[in-house]
Design a protein around this motif. Structure first.
Motif, PDB file in Angstrom:
ATOM      1  N   LYS A  70       0.813  -1.219   0.000  1.00  0.00           N
ATOM      2  CA  LYS A  70       0.000   0.000   0.000  1.00  0.00           C
ATOM      3  C   LYS A  70       0.846   1.267   0.000  1.00  0.00           C
ATOM      4  N   MET A  71       2.126   1.135   0.372  1.00  0.00           N
ATOM      5  CA  MET A  71       2.956   2.316   0.530  1.00  0.00           C
ATOM      6  C   MET A  71       3.227   2.992  -0.803  1.00  0.00           C
ATOM      7  N   LYS A  72       3.135   4.302  -0.791  1.00  0.00           N
ATOM      8  CA  LYS A  72       3.307   5.089  -2.007  1.00  0.00           C
ATOM      9  C   LYS A  72       3.841   6.461  -1.634  1.00  0.00           C
ATOM     10  N   SER A  73       4.767   6.978  -2.424  1.00  0.00           N
ATOM     11  CA  SER A  73       5.256   8.333  -2.186  1.00  0.00           C
ATOM     12  C   SER A  73       5.319   9.083  -3.510  1.00  0.00           C
ATOM     13  N   ASP A  74       5.224  10.382  -3.426  1.00  0.00           N
ATOM     14  CA  ASP A  74       5.236  11.213  -4.628  1.00  0.00           C
ATOM     15  C   ASP A  74       5.567  12.645  -4.207  1.00  0.00           C
ATOM     16  N   PHE A  75       5.846  13.504  -5.168  1.00  0.00           N
ATOM     17  CA  PHE A  75       6.043  14.909  -4.860  1.00  0.00           C
ATOM     18  C   PHE A  75       5.639  15.740  -6.067  1.00  0.00           C
ATOM     19  N   VAL A  76       5.423  17.018  -5.825  1.00  0.00           N
ATOM     20  CA  VAL A  76       5.054  17.934  -6.904  1.00  0.00           C
ATOM     21  C   VAL A  76       5.692  19.289  -6.626  1.00  0.00           C
ATOM     22  N   LYS A  77       6.118  19.966  -7.679  1.00  0.00           N
ATOM     23  CA  LYS A  77       6.608  21.338  -7.565  1.00  0.00           C
ATOM     24  C   LYS A  77       5.425  22.289  -7.767  1.00  0.00           C
ATOM     25  N   VAL A  78       5.380  23.345  -6.986  1.00  0.00           N
ATOM     26  CA  VAL A  78       4.264  24.287  -7.013  1.00  0.00           C
ATOM     27  C   VAL A  78       4.753  25.648  -7.497  1.00  0.00           C
ATOM     28  N   ASP A  79       3.999  26.234  -8.416  1.00  0.00           N
ATOM     29  CA  ASP A  79       4.314  27.577  -8.910  1.00  0.00           C
ATOM     30  C   ASP A  79       3.686  28.593  -7.960  1.00  0.00           C
ATOM     31  N   VAL A  80       4.427  28.998  -6.951  1.00  0.00           N
ATOM     32  CA  VAL A  80       3.858  29.878  -5.916  1.00  0.00           C
ATOM     33  C   VAL A  80       3.593  31.287  -6.436  1.00  0.00           C
ATOM     34  N   ASP A  81       4.242  31.655  -7.521  1.00  0.00           N
ATOM     35  CA  ASP A  81       4.017  32.994  -8.084  1.00  0.00           C
ATOM     36  C   ASP A  81       2.848  33.019  -9.053  1.00  0.00           C
ATOM     37  N   GLY A  82       2.623  31.897  -9.754  1.00  0.00           N
ATOM     38  CA  GLY A  82       1.580  31.859 -10.776  1.00  0.00           C
ATOM     39  C   GLY A  82       0.246  31.307 -10.312  1.00  0.00           C
ATOM     40  N   ASP A  83       0.234  30.510  -9.236  1.00  0.00           N
ATOM     41  CA  ASP A  83      -1.007  29.885  -8.763  1.00  0.00           C
ATOM     42  C   ASP A  83      -1.891  30.888  -8.030  1.00  0.00           C
ATOM     43  N   ASP A  84      -3.196  30.731  -8.207  1.00  0.00           N
ATOM     44  CA  ASP A  84      -4.155  31.594  -7.505  1.00  0.00           C
ATOM     45  C   ASP A  84      -4.182  31.299  -6.012  1.00  0.00           C
ATOM     46  N   ILE A  86      -2.096  29.138  -2.837  1.00  0.00           N
ATOM     47  CA  ILE A  86      -0.959  28.361  -2.368  1.00  0.00           C
ATOM     48  C   ILE A  86      -1.233  27.895  -0.942  1.00  0.00           C
ATOM     49  N   PHE A  87      -0.396  27.028  -0.425  1.00  0.00           N
ATOM     50  CA  PHE A  87      -0.604  26.426   0.897  1.00  0.00           C
ATOM     51  C   PHE A  87      -0.761  27.483   1.985  1.00  0.00           C
ATOM     52  N   PHE A  88       0.019  28.536   1.894  1.00  0.00           N
ATOM     53  CA  PHE A  88       0.020  29.554   2.945  1.00  0.00           C
ATOM     54  C   PHE A  88      -1.209  30.470   2.895  1.00  0.00           C
ATOM     55  N   ASP A  89      -2.064  30.285   1.886  1.00  0.00           N
ATOM     56  CA  ASP A  89      -3.326  31.035   1.831  1.00  0.00           C
ATOM     57  C   ASP A  89      -4.439  30.328   2.603  1.00  0.00           C
ATOM     58  N   LEU A  90      -4.210  29.085   2.984  1.00  0.00           N
ATOM     59  CA  LEU A  90      -5.259  28.278   3.602  1.00  0.00           C
ATOM     60  C   LEU A  90      -5.516  28.684   5.053  1.00  0.00           C
ATOM     61  N   VAL A  91      -6.708  28.317   5.518  1.00  0.00           N
ATOM     62  CA  VAL A  91      -7.133  28.609   6.892  1.00  0.00           C
ATOM     63  C   VAL A  91      -7.859  27.375   7.426  1.00  0.00           C
ATOM     64  N   ALA A  92      -7.659  27.056   8.705  1.00  0.00           N
ATOM     65  CA  ALA A  92      -8.385  25.948   9.327  1.00  0.00           C
ATOM     66  C   ALA A  92      -8.572  26.231  10.806  1.00  0.00           C
ATOM     67  N   LYS A  93      -9.567  25.613  11.402  1.00  0.00           N
ATOM     68  CA  LYS A  93      -9.825  25.780  12.828  1.00  0.00           C
ATOM     69  C   LYS A  93      -9.129  24.690  13.632  1.00  0.00           C
ATOM     70  N   THR A  94      -8.813  25.018  14.874  1.00  0.00           N
ATOM     71  CA  THR A  94      -8.250  24.020  15.774  1.00  0.00           C
ATOM     72  C   THR A  94      -9.361  23.108  16.282  1.00  0.00           C
ATOM     73  N   PHE A  95      -8.973  22.062  16.990  1.00  0.00           N
ATOM     74  CA  PHE A  95      -9.925  21.049  17.448  1.00  0.00           C
ATOM     75  C   PHE A  95     -10.912  21.620  18.454  1.00  0.00           C
ATOM     76  N   ASP A  96     -12.147  21.177  18.350  1.00  0.00           N
ATOM     77  CA  ASP A  96     -13.202  21.616  19.261  1.00  0.00           C
ATOM     78  C   ASP A  96     -13.418  20.540  20.320  1.00  0.00           C
ATOM     79  N   TYR A  97     -12.932  20.772  21.534  1.00  0.00           N
ATOM     80  CA  TYR A  97     -13.097  19.799  22.619  1.00  0.00           C
ATOM     81  C   TYR A  97     -14.456  19.915  23.295  1.00  0.00           C
ATOM     82  N   GLY A  98     -15.175  20.978  22.985  1.00  0.00           N
ATOM     83  CA  GLY A  98     -16.468  21.189  23.616  1.00  0.00           C
ATOM     84  C   GLY A  98     -16.333  22.017  24.876  1.00  0.00           C
ATOM     85  N   SER A  99     -17.421  22.607  25.296  1.00  0.00           N
ATOM     86  CA  SER A  99     -17.399  23.466  26.483  1.00  0.00           C
ATOM     87  C   SER A  99     -17.188  22.632  27.739  1.00  0.00           C
TER      88      SER A  99
END
Length: 289
Positions: A70-84, A86-99
């Protein structure tokens, strides 16, 4: 056989001691290639306990061969100047443990631009009832800080394992609370502050896939709506690597360069095997860190 089943459940839940004393005394009983040995092997006990390898040699060998297939590895080069996007544009929330959870942390939004200039590992962590498995996985993830001590972030997305019957264990203990207890332990550890990020729970990994046995969501979802349920971080990473589907019963690890211009992926490896991959990766492709 009832006693053997009880012993297996104790091992799987982490209630047995670390050396699993008494298990190797069962070597005169033919357990190899039975459901007990196969289940222990599938949960990584062959990696953690020599006693399991001694009693279940064939089951352990078959599982090791299965992992390698099942093991598989791969990689890709990203055009950080041309792409609409990039990874650093993403946003996510931390875990919700509940009140009132006592986590010491409230859910907040993390802008991934904070990871720019650092290497980042993104991993999905199976939300299973057996806390020793979760503890082992997180222990291996934070051990990456020993390989890359000053310039690494580890971003973990919990994911409810789709092939386990959670309801089976609810009569004896609360799976969610046991899982949250381990997450809180690492999330509150000051030595991992601003390096380890426990993120919100993933609903689905792939299009058209429904989660099974979610006690909080028993209704079937329309598969056509699954696209919108895939987390934006995983939608981005899958698109970049051109991955139609992620394995749901194994973790997938993504390694993002400090500039966001290269993304490496490892799929089907154990959490223990991740260390060797990161060590080799940083040495060959990212220079000495």
């Amino acid at each position: 056989m009832e006693e053997l089943k009880k012993m297996q459940d104790m091992m799987m839940s982490g209630e047995y001691d670390d050396k699993m004393s008494g298990f190797n005394d069962l070597s005169d009983i033919q357990l190899d290639e039975t459901d007990i040995c196969n289940k222990l092997a599938a949960h990584g006990k062959c990696l953690d306990h020599e006693e399991v390898v001694e009693v279940c040699p064939k089951s352990c060998k078959k599982w090791e061969e299965h992992l390698k297939s099942k093991m598989k590895s791969d990689f890709v080069k990203v055009d950080v100047d041309g792409d609409d996007l990039i990874f650093f544009d993403l946003v996510a929330k931390t875990f919700d443990y509940g009140s009132g959870s006592g986590s010491g942390k409230s859910q907040k939004e993390i802008e991934f631009e904070r990871f720019e200039g650092y290497l980042t590992v993104v991993a999905n962590l199976g939300k299973v009832c057996h806390t020793d498995d979760v503890e082992n996985a997180l222990s291996n993830l934070v051990s990456l800080f020993n390989i890359v001590p000053y310039s690494l972030n580890v971003v973990v997305f919990p994911f409810r394992h789709p092939f386990l019957d959670y309801d089976e264990h609810e009569t004896t203990y609360d799976c969610d609370e046991k899982y949250h207890e381990v997450l809180r332990k690492y999330d509150n550890d000051k030595q991992f502050e601003n390096k380890l990020y426990i993120m919100e729970e993933l609903k689905v990994l792939n299009e058209g896939k429904n989660q099974k046995n979610d006690k909080n969501d028993k209704e079937k979802k329309d598969p056509s709506q699954s696209q919108s349920q895939i987390h934006p971080v995983y939608r981005y990473l899958k698109a970049k690597l051109k991955m139609d589907e992620l394995l749901e019963d194994y973790a997938t690890f993504f390694f993002i360069s400090s500039e966001g211009d290269r993304i490496d992926m490892l799929q089907g490896s154990s959490f223990g095997g991740l260390r060797d991959w990161v060590r080799q990766l940083t040495k060959n492709n990212y220079g000495e860190l």
